[in-house]
Design a protein around this motif. Structure first.
Motif, PDB file in Angstrom:
ATOM      1  N   LEU A  65       0.809  -1.219   0.000  1.00 33.96           N
ATOM      2  CA  LEU A  65       0.000   0.000   0.000  1.00 33.96           C
ATOM      3  C   LEU A  65       0.845   1.272   0.000  1.00 33.96           C
ATOM      4  CD1 LEU A  65      -2.973  -0.896   2.358  1.00 33.96           C
ATOM      5  CD2 LEU A  65      -2.906  -0.816  -0.124  1.00 33.96           C
ATOM      6  N   ASN A  66       2.163   1.117  -0.001  1.00 34.45           N
ATOM      7  CA  ASN A  66       3.081   2.248  -0.059  1.00 34.45           C
ATOM      8  C   ASN A  66       2.834   3.246   1.084  1.00 34.45           C
ATOM      9  OD1 ASN A  66       5.236   3.677  -1.097  1.00 34.45           O
ATOM     10  ND2 ASN A  66       3.956   4.870  -2.498  1.00 34.45           N
ATOM     11  N   VAL A  67       2.755   2.714   2.296  1.00 37.24           N
ATOM     12  CA  VAL A  67       2.631   3.550   3.487  1.00 37.24           C
ATOM     13  C   VAL A  67       3.784   3.215   4.422  1.00 37.24           C
ATOM     14  CG1 VAL A  67       0.132   3.811   3.355  1.00 37.24           C
ATOM     15  CG2 VAL A  67       1.078   1.913   4.624  1.00 37.24           C
ATOM     16  N   ASN A  76      -6.333   4.214   4.060  1.00 36.93           N
ATOM     17  CA  ASN A  76      -7.575   4.216   3.287  1.00 36.93           C
ATOM     18  C   ASN A  76      -7.411   4.946   1.952  1.00 36.93           C
ATOM     19  OD1 ASN A  76      -9.124   2.692   5.067  1.00 36.93           O
ATOM     20  ND2 ASN A  76      -9.687   4.494   6.268  1.00 36.93           N
ATOM     21  N   LYS A  77      -6.701   6.063   1.976  1.00 37.32           N
ATOM     22  CA  LYS A  77      -6.483   6.835   0.755  1.00 37.32           C
ATOM     23  C   LYS A  77      -5.681   6.006  -0.250  1.00 37.32           C
ATOM     24  CE  LYS A  77      -4.483  11.161  -0.861  1.00 37.32           C
ATOM     25  NZ  LYS A  77      -3.735  12.364  -0.491  1.00 37.32           N
ATOM     26  N   SER A  78      -4.616   5.396   0.215  1.00 39.91           N
ATOM     27  CA  SER A  78      -3.783   4.579  -0.657  1.00 39.91           C
ATOM     28  C   SER A  78      -4.552   3.360  -1.165  1.00 39.91           C
ATOM     29  CB  SER A  78      -2.522   4.136   0.090  1.00 39.91           C
ATOM     30  OG  SER A  78      -1.702   3.370  -0.735  1.00 39.91           O
ATOM     31  N   PHE A  79      -5.330   2.745  -0.287  1.00 34.51           N
ATOM     32  CA  PHE A  79      -6.130   1.586  -0.672  1.00 34.51           C
ATOM     33  C   PHE A  79      -7.109   1.939  -1.786  1.00 34.51           C
ATOM     34  CE2 PHE A  79     -10.223  -0.580  -0.224  1.00 34.51           C
ATOM     35  CZ  PHE A  79      -9.844  -1.870  -0.543  1.00 34.51           C
ATOM     36  N   GLU A  80      -7.858   3.016  -1.588  1.00 30.72           N
ATOM     37  CA  GLU A  80      -8.850   3.432  -2.585  1.00 30.72           C
ATOM     38  C   GLU A  80      -8.189   3.693  -3.937  1.00 30.72           C
ATOM     39  OE1 GLU A  80     -12.175   3.590  -2.453  1.00 30.72           O
ATOM     40  OE2 GLU A  80     -12.139   2.829  -0.398  1.00 30.72           O
ATOM     41  N   HIS A  81      -7.078   4.406  -3.906  1.00 25.74           N
ATOM     42  CA  HIS A  81      -6.387   4.743  -5.163  1.00 25.74           C
ATOM     43  C   HIS A  81      -5.904   3.473  -5.870  1.00 25.74           C
ATOM     44  CE1 HIS A  81      -3.718   6.542  -8.070  1.00 25.74           C
ATOM     45  NE2 HIS A  81      -2.720   5.808  -7.581  1.00 25.74           N
ATOM     46  N   LEU A  82      -5.199   2.607  -5.148  1.00 25.28           N
ATOM     47  CA  LEU A  82      -4.639   1.407  -5.776  1.00 25.28           C
ATOM     48  C   LEU A  82      -5.717   0.424  -6.205  1.00 25.28           C
ATOM     49  CD1 LEU A  82      -1.566   0.849  -3.436  1.00 25.28           C
ATOM     50  CD2 LEU A  82      -1.536   1.591  -5.824  1.00 25.28           C
ATOM     51  N   PHE A  83      -6.766   0.281  -5.387  1.00 22.74           N
ATOM     52  CA  PHE A  83      -7.835  -0.641  -5.728  1.00 22.74           C
ATOM     53  C   PHE A  83      -8.545  -0.199  -7.000  1.00 22.74           C
ATOM     54  CE2 PHE A  83     -12.020  -2.609  -5.414  1.00 22.74           C
ATOM     55  CZ  PHE A  83     -11.677  -3.912  -5.072  1.00 22.74           C
ATOM     56  N   ASN A  84      -8.849   1.090  -7.081  1.00 21.19           N
ATOM     57  CA  ASN A  84      -9.530   1.614  -8.273  1.00 21.19           C
ATOM     58  C   ASN A  84      -8.616   1.600  -9.499  1.00 21.19           C
ATOM     59  OD1 ASN A  84     -11.932   2.055  -6.922  1.00 21.19           O
ATOM     60  ND2 ASN A  84     -11.319   4.107  -6.274  1.00 21.19           N
ATOM     61  N   ALA A  85      -7.341   1.868  -9.316  1.00 23.38           N
ATOM     62  CA  ALA A  85      -6.401   1.870 -10.441  1.00 23.38           C
ATOM     63  C   ALA A  85      -6.224   0.470 -11.027  1.00 23.38           C
ATOM     64  CB  ALA A  85      -5.051   2.422 -10.002  1.00 23.38           C
ATOM     65  N   LYS A  90     -10.724  -1.489 -16.043  1.00 28.79           N
ATOM     66  CA  LYS A  90      -9.768  -0.486 -16.521  1.00 28.79           C
ATOM     67  C   LYS A  90      -8.463  -1.139 -16.984  1.00 28.79           C
ATOM     68  CE  LYS A  90     -11.457   2.966 -13.270  1.00 28.79           C
ATOM     69  NZ  LYS A  90     -11.110   3.779 -12.102  1.00 28.79           N
ATOM     70  N   GLY A  91      -8.502  -2.467 -17.151  1.00 30.12           N
ATOM     71  CA  GLY A  91      -7.308  -3.173 -17.608  1.00 30.12           C
ATOM     72  C   GLY A  91      -6.401  -3.607 -16.476  1.00 30.12           C
ATOM     73  N   GLY A  92      -6.912  -3.549 -15.254  1.00 22.91           N
ATOM     74  CA  GLY A  92      -6.118  -3.931 -14.095  1.00 22.91           C
ATOM     75  C   GLY A  92      -6.131  -5.427 -13.865  1.00 22.91           C
ATOM     76  N   SER A  93      -5.624  -5.822 -12.730  1.00 18.95           N
ATOM     77  CA  SER A  93      -5.468  -7.233 -12.414  1.00 18.95           C
ATOM     78  C   SER A  93      -6.241  -7.577 -11.147  1.00 18.95           C
ATOM     79  CB  SER A  93      -3.988  -7.547 -12.220  1.00 18.95           C
ATOM     80  OG  SER A  93      -3.812  -8.793 -11.607  1.00 18.95           O
ATOM     81  N   PHE A  94      -7.052  -8.629 -11.230  1.00 23.31           N
ATOM     82  CA  PHE A  94      -7.787  -9.094 -10.066  1.00 23.31           C
ATOM     83  C   PHE A  94      -6.812  -9.586  -8.991  1.00 23.31           C
ATOM     84  CE2 PHE A  94      -9.898 -12.540  -7.697  1.00 23.31           C
ATOM     85  CZ  PHE A  94     -10.908 -11.797  -7.120  1.00 23.31           C
ATOM     86  N   TYR A  95      -5.716 -10.209  -9.404  1.00 24.70           N
ATOM     87  CA  TYR A  95      -4.707 -10.699  -8.463  1.00 24.70           C
ATOM     88  C   TYR A  95      -4.124  -9.543  -7.653  1.00 24.70           C
ATOM     89  CZ  TYR A  95      -0.331 -12.548  -6.666  1.00 24.70           C
ATOM     90  OH  TYR A  95       0.702 -12.892  -5.840  1.00 24.70           O
ATOM     91  N   ILE A  96      -3.776  -8.466  -8.333  1.00 25.64           N
ATOM     92  CA  ILE A  96      -3.204  -7.309  -7.632  1.00 25.64           C
ATOM     93  C   ILE A  96      -4.244  -6.691  -6.712  1.00 25.64           C
ATOM     94  CG2 ILE A  96      -2.243  -4.990  -7.926  1.00 25.64           C
ATOM     95  CD1 ILE A  96      -0.884  -6.046 -10.454  1.00 25.64           C
ATOM     96  N   GLN A  97      -5.495  -6.624  -7.168  1.00 21.12           N
ATOM     97  CA  GLN A  97      -6.556  -6.113  -6.310  1.00 21.12           C
ATOM     98  C   GLN A  97      -6.684  -6.954  -5.041  1.00 21.12           C
ATOM     99  OE1 GLN A  97     -10.199  -5.840  -8.643  1.00 21.12           O
ATOM    100  NE2 GLN A  97     -10.194  -3.630  -8.307  1.00 21.12           N
TER     101      GLN A  97
END
Length: 121
Positions: A65-67, A76-85, A90-97
């Motif tokens: 989460l880069n904290v 929470n801010k980092s989570f929301e950003h990374l989860f949505n990204a 949007k071409g993201g990865s379920f594994y990374i999520q």
């Protein structure tokens, strides 16, 4: 011929036994190191239990989460950003999520443990 087969079996057993003993020593050393890093005592035991339940260490969760500190707002801010990204649409990865979710769960558990440690008994 039977003599050679017996020698091969004995030699093979010795090799497997040594490898097993070496693996056992390495596992013991790794568990000792993990206990030392966790802080020992009740806090270390609860941290080790949280690591086992979540399958992720506190340090790994912070890296994902880069904290650098346990600030719920920053987490929470980092989570929301990374989860949505990393949204699959949007071409993201379920594994990374899923790694992001596990990291947040682990950090939330650590915050909960810290709050319970600060509470007077």
């Amino acid at each position: 011929m039977a003599k050679y087969i017996a020698q091969i079996v004995i030699l093979g057993t010795q090799v497997v036994g040594r490898a097993f003993a070496r693996a056992l020593r390495q596992e013991f050393a790794a568990s000792q190191e993990a206990a030392r890093r966790a802080g020992g005592g009740q806090q270390g035991a609860s941290r080790a239990a949280a690591n086992a339940r979540s399958g992720i260490t506190l340090e790994e969760a912070q890296q994902i989460l880069n904290v650098d500190k346990l600030d719920p707002e920053q987490i929470n801010k980092s989570f929301e950003h990374l989860f949505n990204a990393n949204d699959k649409s949007k071409g993201g990865s379920f594994y990374i999520q899923s790694k992001i979710v596990r990291a947040k769960e682990r950090l939330d558990k650590e915050i909960e443990l810290q709050k319970s440690d600060k509470r007077p008994d």
